[in-house]
Write a protein that holds these residues in place. Structure first.
Motif, PDB file in Angstrom:
ATOM      1  N   THR A  47      22.449 -67.680 -41.469  1.00 44.22           N
ATOM      2  CA  THR A  47      21.888 -66.378 -41.105  1.00 44.22           C
ATOM      3  C   THR A  47      23.021 -65.400 -40.837  1.00 44.22           C
ATOM      4  O   THR A  47      24.067 -65.783 -40.309  1.00 44.22           O
ATOM      5  N   ALA A  48      22.826 -64.126 -41.182  1.00 45.84           N
ATOM      6  CA  ALA A  48      23.833 -63.093 -40.935  1.00 45.84           C
ATOM      7  C   ALA A  48      23.126 -61.809 -40.529  1.00 45.84           C
ATOM      8  O   ALA A  48      22.141 -61.403 -41.159  1.00 45.84           O
ATOM      9  N   LEU A  49      23.648 -61.142 -39.484  1.00 47.25           N
ATOM     10  CA  LEU A  49      23.033 -59.905 -39.009  1.00 47.25           C
ATOM     11  C   LEU A  49      24.067 -59.024 -38.315  1.00 47.25           C
ATOM     12  O   LEU A  49      25.128 -59.478 -37.891  1.00 47.25           O
ATOM     13  N   ASP A  50      23.717 -57.730 -38.216  1.00 47.82           N
ATOM     14  CA  ASP A  50      24.429 -56.763 -37.397  1.00 47.82           C
ATOM     15  C   ASP A  50      23.493 -56.273 -36.306  1.00 47.82           C
ATOM     16  O   ASP A  50      22.271 -56.240 -36.503  1.00 47.82           O
ATOM     17  N   TRP A  51      24.017 -55.842 -35.165  1.00 48.36           N
ATOM     18  CA  TRP A  51      23.192 -55.230 -34.137  1.00 48.36           C
ATOM     19  C   TRP A  51      23.987 -54.145 -33.439  1.00 48.36           C
ATOM     20  O   TRP A  51      25.209 -54.205 -33.326  1.00 48.36           O
ATOM     21  N   VAL A  52      23.254 -53.103 -32.985  1.00 51.36           N
ATOM     22  CA  VAL A  52      23.897 -51.976 -32.325  1.00 51.36           C
ATOM     23  C   VAL A  52      22.871 -51.273 -31.445  1.00 51.36           C
ATOM     24  O   VAL A  52      21.677 -51.253 -31.755  1.00 51.36           O
ATOM     25  N   PHE A  53      23.304 -50.727 -30.332  1.00 52.37           N
ATOM     26  CA  PHE A  53      22.466 -49.891 -29.473  1.00 52.37           C
ATOM     27  C   PHE A  53      22.990 -48.458 -29.608  1.00 52.37           C
ATOM     28  O   PHE A  53      24.130 -48.175 -29.217  1.00 52.37           O
ATOM     29  N   VAL A  54      22.169 -47.554 -30.155  1.00 53.13           N
ATOM     30  CA  VAL A  54      22.635 -46.196 -30.422  1.00 53.13           C
ATOM     31  C   VAL A  54      21.456 -45.234 -30.397  1.00 53.13           C
ATOM     32  O   VAL A  54      20.340 -45.586 -30.808  1.00 53.13           O
ATOM     33  N   ASP A  55      21.697 -44.007 -29.921  1.00 54.35           N
ATOM     34  CA  ASP A  55      20.689 -42.950 -29.913  1.00 54.35           C
ATOM     35  C   ASP A  55      19.375 -43.401 -29.284  1.00 54.35           C
ATOM     36  O   ASP A  55      18.289 -43.084 -29.783  1.00 54.35           O
ATOM     37  N   GLY A  56      19.457 -44.140 -28.194  1.00 55.64           N
ATOM     38  CA  GLY A  56      18.254 -44.562 -27.499  1.00 55.64           C
ATOM     39  C   GLY A  56      17.455 -45.631 -28.214  1.00 55.64           C
ATOM     40  O   GLY A  56      16.294 -45.882 -27.864  1.00 55.64           O
ATOM     41  N   GLN A  57      18.047 -46.290 -29.207  1.00 58.50           N
ATOM     42  CA  GLN A  57      17.358 -47.344 -29.947  1.00 58.50           C
ATOM     43  C   GLN A  57      18.205 -48.609 -29.957  1.00 58.50           C
ATOM     44  O   GLN A  57      19.438 -48.554 -29.889  1.00 58.50           O
ATOM     45  N   ARG A  58      17.512 -49.742 -30.043  1.00 60.39           N
ATOM     46  CA  ARG A  58      18.154 -51.036 -30.222  1.00 60.39           C
ATOM     47  C   ARG A  58      17.896 -51.469 -31.668  1.00 60.39           C
ATOM     48  O   ARG A  58      16.747 -51.611 -32.076  1.00 60.39           O
ATOM     49  N   GLN A  59      18.953 -51.640 -32.453  1.00 63.88           N
ATOM     50  CA  GLN A  59      18.796 -51.847 -33.895  1.00 63.88           C
ATOM     51  C   GLN A  59      19.456 -53.146 -34.344  1.00 63.88           C
ATOM     52  O   GLN A  59      20.586 -53.448 -33.958  1.00 63.88           O
ATOM     53  N   VAL A  60      18.740 -53.888 -35.196  1.00 68.59           N
ATOM     54  CA  VAL A  60      19.265 -55.099 -35.823  1.00 68.59           C
ATOM     55  C   VAL A  60      19.039 -54.996 -37.325  1.00 68.59           C
ATOM     56  O   VAL A  60      17.943 -54.621 -37.766  1.00 68.59           O
ATOM     57  N   ARG A  61      20.058 -55.298 -38.105  1.00 66.68           N
ATOM     58  CA  ARG A  61      19.902 -55.427 -39.561  1.00 66.68           C
ATOM     59  C   ARG A  61      20.132 -56.879 -39.938  1.00 66.68           C
ATOM     60  O   ARG A  61      21.236 -57.403 -39.751  1.00 66.68           O
ATOM     61  N   LEU A  62      19.090 -57.515 -40.461  1.00 67.48           N
ATOM     62  CA  LEU A  62      19.158 -58.922 -40.859  1.00 67.48           C
ATOM     63  C   LEU A  62      19.457 -58.984 -42.356  1.00 67.48           C
ATOM     64  O   LEU A  62      18.641 -58.578 -43.179  1.00 67.48           O
ATOM     65  N   GLU A 117      27.282 -61.121 -36.537  1.00 66.81           N
ATOM     66  CA  GLU A 117      27.008 -62.513 -36.198  1.00 66.81           C
ATOM     67  C   GLU A 117      26.550 -63.252 -37.445  1.00 66.81           C
ATOM     68  O   GLU A 117      25.768 -62.722 -38.239  1.00 66.81           O
ATOM     69  N   SER A 118      27.018 -64.491 -37.619  1.00 68.20           N
ATOM     70  CA  SER A 118      26.561 -65.313 -38.740  1.00 68.20           C
ATOM     71  C   SER A 118      26.634 -66.776 -38.335  1.00 68.20           C
ATOM     72  O   SER A 118      27.449 -67.162 -37.489  1.00 68.20           O
ATOM     73  N   THR A 119      25.760 -67.581 -38.933  1.00 60.28           N
ATOM     74  CA  THR A 119      25.752 -69.018 -38.676  1.00 60.28           C
ATOM     75  C   THR A 119      25.986 -69.763 -39.984  1.00 60.28           C
ATOM     76  O   THR A 119      25.612 -69.291 -41.066  1.00 60.28           O
ATOM     77  N   ALA A 120      26.590 -70.920 -39.864  1.00 56.95           N
ATOM     78  CA  ALA A 120      26.797 -71.792 -41.017  1.00 56.95           C
ATOM     79  C   ALA A 120      25.528 -72.591 -41.285  1.00 56.95           C
ATOM     80  O   ALA A 120      24.660 -72.702 -40.412  1.00 56.95           O
ATOM     81  N   PRO A 121      25.377 -73.150 -42.498  1.00 51.18           N
ATOM     82  CA  PRO A 121      24.235 -74.036 -42.742  1.00 51.18           C
ATOM     83  C   PRO A 121      24.195 -75.166 -41.722  1.00 51.18           C
ATOM     84  O   PRO A 121      25.213 -75.798 -41.438  1.00 51.18           O
ATOM     85  N   GLY A 122      23.017 -75.382 -41.146  1.00 54.22           N
ATOM     86  CA  GLY A 122      22.852 -76.427 -40.150  1.00 54.22           C
ATOM     87  C   GLY A 122      23.155 -76.004 -38.729  1.00 54.22           C
ATOM     88  O   GLY A 122      22.891 -76.754 -37.782  1.00 54.22           O
ATOM     89  N   GLU A 123      23.690 -74.794 -38.546  1.00 51.10           N
ATOM     90  CA  GLU A 123      24.025 -74.308 -37.205  1.00 51.10           C
ATOM     91  C   GLU A 123      22.894 -73.434 -36.664  1.00 51.10           C
ATOM     92  O   GLU A 123      22.433 -72.516 -37.337  1.00 51.10           O
TER      93      GLU A 123
END
Length: 317
Positions: A137-152, A113-119
């Motif tokens: 803003t830009a990030l990845d997210w995944v649900f794996v091995d019993g955890q909810r993970q986000v990388r910003l 997921e990513s947003t443009a300036p002003g969005e």
């Protein structure tokens, strides 16, 4: 209809990736497929390649001004009535780089997921958590091995995490490691620094591999130069973007423009250190960056020169 500026931005991302030393054969094939997909793509790549060639002609030794007084004049029409503007070659090279290199380089190609300036965008995850992404803003997210993970990777996010004691919610942002099971907090990842602000519940904050430190509601903590700092009381003005405002209280102009770049695509280049340290106090609408620029020009001893895609900032003296 996609604009030429958008095609150029995509072409810059492909060019940076292909010259990064990290491009795979699949990346190269994907870039070629993108080029062949439309004549506008090919034209944008040609323009980017021309500028890449120009960058290759810049002598690395020009990082310091030459012994002679050779300068590159900048004389925009609207600035001709002011004192003559001159910029050393090193600054000109920095300006070209600032214009060419995209924010986050190839992140826009790979982030979930990513947003443009002003969005500003809301993202509802499958567990019911609600993420509100600030501009650029830009990030990845995944649900794996019993955890909810986000990388910003960059930018700022307001996290409203659905409570689930059996599945911790983990956020990685630069050197920052954040762990919760259900609460609300804001993570601001700008450059090498990260700021965590907690509005509800408790968050466990740590460096990569370090011992966790509890951060409670109405508290904040920062990571600077990769190091976790001491916990402090929450500075609520840092969260004003969630209400559509920009609030500054004696904030350095460098930080103000860093926030502004999330609201507009124009890059900012400071021509001297003194301008960067000037302080700003005021409340401004997040969706009206021009009002902030007018206030800066009217109340601070700085000159702003607007060029296509870039804003030059320098002390009047």
């Amino acid at each position: 209809m996609t604009s030429h500026a958008a095609y150029l931005a995509q072409a810059r991302e492909w060019q940076v990736l292909l010259h990064s030393g990290r491009a795979t054969a699949a990346d190269q094939a994907a870039a070629e497929a993108w080029r062949l997909a439309a004549p506008e793509h090919a034209q944008a790549l040609r323009e980017v390649e021309d500028l890449w060639a120009l960058l290759g002609q810049l002598d690395p030794r020009s990082s310091a001004p030459p012994a002679t007084s050779e300068v590159v004049p900048l004389a925009p029409r609207r600035a001709r009535r002011s004192a003559r503007w001159v910029v050393p070659l090193a600054t000109a090279a920095s300006l070209v780089l600032a214009l060419w290199l995209p924010r986050g380089a190839w992140l826009g190609l790979y982030a979930d997921e990513s947003t443009a300036p002003g969005e500003i965008r809301e993202l509802r995850l499958e567990d019911g958590s609600l993420l509100t992404l600030n501009g650029n803003t830009a990030l990845d997210w995944v649900f794996v091995d019993g955890q909810r993970q986000v990388r910003l990777y960059r930018g700022e996010v307001d996290f409203q995490v659905a409570a689930d004691a059996t599945r911790p919610f983990l956020v990685a942002a630069g050197p920052a490691r954040i762990r919760v099971t259900g609460t609300r907090f804001d993570v601001n990842h700008r450059g090498g620094d990260v700021l965590l602000a907690v509005t509800h519940g408790q968050v466990q904050a740590s460096e990569d591999g370090g011992s966790p430190v509890p951060v409670n509601a109405r508290q904040q903590v920062a990571w600077r130069a990769g190091q976790l700092q001491s916990v402090q009381a929450l500075d609520a003005q840092r969260l004003a973007w969630q209400r559509g405002k920009l609030v500054f209280r004696a904030r350095p102009l460098g930080e103000v423009f860093a926030e502004l770049e999330r609201s507009q695509s124009q890059r900012v280049v400071f021509l001297d250190a003194a301008a960067r340290e000037l302080q700003v106090t005021g409340v401004f609408a997040l969706d009206d960056p021009q009002a902030l620029l007018r206030a800066i020009e009217s109340n601070l001893p700085v000159r702003l020169i607007r060029l296509p895609g870039v804003l030059l900032v320098a002390s009047r003296d």
